[in-house]
Scaffold this motif. Structure first.
Motif, PDB file in Angstrom:
ATOM      1  N   ASP A  59      82.841  44.812  51.082  1.00 46.70           N
ATOM      2  CA  ASP A  59      83.413  44.486  52.387  1.00 46.70           C
ATOM      3  C   ASP A  59      84.141  45.723  52.932  1.00 46.70           C
ATOM      4  O   ASP A  59      85.100  46.190  52.312  1.00 46.70           O
ATOM      5  N   LYS A  61      86.266  46.048  55.131  1.00 45.68           N
ATOM      6  CA  LYS A  61      87.687  45.835  55.455  1.00 45.68           C
ATOM      7  C   LYS A  61      88.507  45.449  54.227  1.00 45.68           C
ATOM      8  O   LYS A  61      89.700  45.172  54.338  1.00 45.68           O
ATOM      9  N   SER A  62      87.880  45.359  53.097  1.00 43.61           N
ATOM     10  CA  SER A  62      88.548  45.018  51.823  1.00 43.61           C
ATOM     11  C   SER A  62      89.481  43.816  51.986  1.00 43.61           C
ATOM     12  O   SER A  62      90.621  43.834  51.503  1.00 43.61           O
ATOM     13  N   LYS A  63      88.994  42.780  52.657  1.00 41.59           N
ATOM     14  CA  LYS A  63      89.883  41.669  53.026  1.00 41.59           C
ATOM     15  C   LYS A  63      90.532  40.986  51.812  1.00 41.59           C
ATOM     16  O   LYS A  63      91.760  40.810  51.765  1.00 41.59           O
ATOM     17  N   LYS A  64      89.683  40.639  50.835  1.00 38.21           N
ATOM     18  CA  LYS A  64      90.230  39.926  49.662  1.00 38.21           C
ATOM     19  C   LYS A  64      91.219  40.799  48.903  1.00 38.21           C
ATOM     20  O   LYS A  64      92.270  40.334  48.461  1.00 38.21           O
ATOM     21  N   ARG A  66      93.003  43.272  50.096  1.00 39.85           N
ATOM     22  CA  ARG A  66      94.246  43.439  50.865  1.00 39.85           C
ATOM     23  C   ARG A  66      95.115  42.181  50.782  1.00 39.85           C
ATOM     24  O   ARG A  66      96.337  42.252  50.765  1.00 39.85           O
ATOM     25  N   MET A  67      94.441  40.999  50.726  1.00 39.82           N
ATOM     26  CA  MET A  67      95.209  39.748  50.592  1.00 39.82           C
ATOM     27  C   MET A  67      95.984  39.739  49.283  1.00 39.82           C
ATOM     28  O   MET A  67      97.164  39.386  49.233  1.00 39.82           O
ATOM     29  N   GLU A  78      98.164  43.143  57.438  1.00 30.84           N
ATOM     30  CA  GLU A  78      97.649  43.951  58.555  1.00 30.84           C
ATOM     31  C   GLU A  78      98.121  45.401  58.475  1.00 30.84           C
ATOM     32  O   GLU A  78      97.640  46.261  59.207  1.00 30.84           O
TER      33      GLU A  78
END
Ligand SMILES: Cc1ncc(COP(=O)(O)O)c(C=O)c1O
Length: 221
Positions: A59, A61-64, A66-67, A78
């Motif tokens: 991903d 945006k490295s969402k997981k 970053r969470m 953010e």
């Protein structure tokens, strides 16, 4: 037909720290933060058990990730950026904040990539003297001009191993104008046990005009 010409940069190449020293058999190299213990068994287990798609792009945006980071370090998701090593993030910072002729202040003895990426985007690198191999807040402040856009420091510093205390860090941020980005590179914060030391993240978390760099230990978990 004219031959393709590559842009030339007047930049010293990156010289990695030495991994061997004559007459010393076992050298533990700290300057690259590589694990001296090899790959963690936890990492090995995950890689072998899970059906991971390493052949796909991750991903972007490295969402997981970053969470998880935001939960662990209690900071706003953010405001987190993941990169392929701190190096890539240093490069992003230079591309995002600098234009040619802007000024970047780095301590006299500092991690080479700050000056390399700043020069690649055409910024002028200004060196602030150190005192007894320690970063000097006064010397940094002396170098600030209207063109200053970023101040880079590693705390503790690589290659000197010295550090700025909590109060010195606070003083530095206070003395810089708001339009100057202070980058505090926490690359080696885990080594610090001194009472008057505080990591950049703990001190400036969720604050404006400060960017904190953190890295994971290579090959560990
Ligand atoms: C102070 C400092 N910051 C950043 C880096 C780069 O870290 P990474 O390997 O995560 O790109 C290094 C690597 O030696 C370093 O010494």
């Amino acid at each position: 037909m004219t031959a393709i010409r590559f842009k030339k940069f007047n930049i010293d190449i990156y010289k990695p720290g030495r991994s061997s020293i004559r007459n010393i058999k076992k050298v533990v190299k700290l300057s690259a933060n590589e694990s001296a213990l090899g790959v963690s068994s936890k990492v090995k287990k995950i890689i072998s058990k899970k059906n991971l798609s390493f052949f796909r792009y991750p991903d972007p945006k490295s969402k997981k990730l970053r969470m998880q980071i935001s939960k662990k370090f209690k900071c706003d998701m953010e405001r987190i950026i993941c990169g392929s090593g701190s190096d890539e993030v240093i490069q992003m910072l230079c591309q995002l904040f600098l234009k040619p002729k802007d000024e970047v202040i780095v301590p006299q003895f500092s991690f080479l990539m700050y000056r390399i990426y700043a020069k690649i985007v055409g910024a002028n690198v200004i060196f602030a003297k150190e005192k007894k191999f320690k970063i000097s807040v006064t010397e940094i402040i002396k170098k600030v001009t209207k063109k200053t856009k970023i101040v880079f420091i590693a705390n503790p510093n690589n290659p000197t191993g010295t550090f700025l205390t909590k109060n010195e860090l606070i003083k530095l941020r206070k003395k810089l104008k708001k339009n100057v980005l202070l980058v505090v590179d926490d690359a080696y914060y885990e080594y610090m046990k001194n009472r008057n030391y505080v990591s950049g993240l703990d001190l400036f978390k969720n604050k404006e005009n400060v960017f904190i760099l953190r890295r994971y230990h290579h090959n560990s978990c």
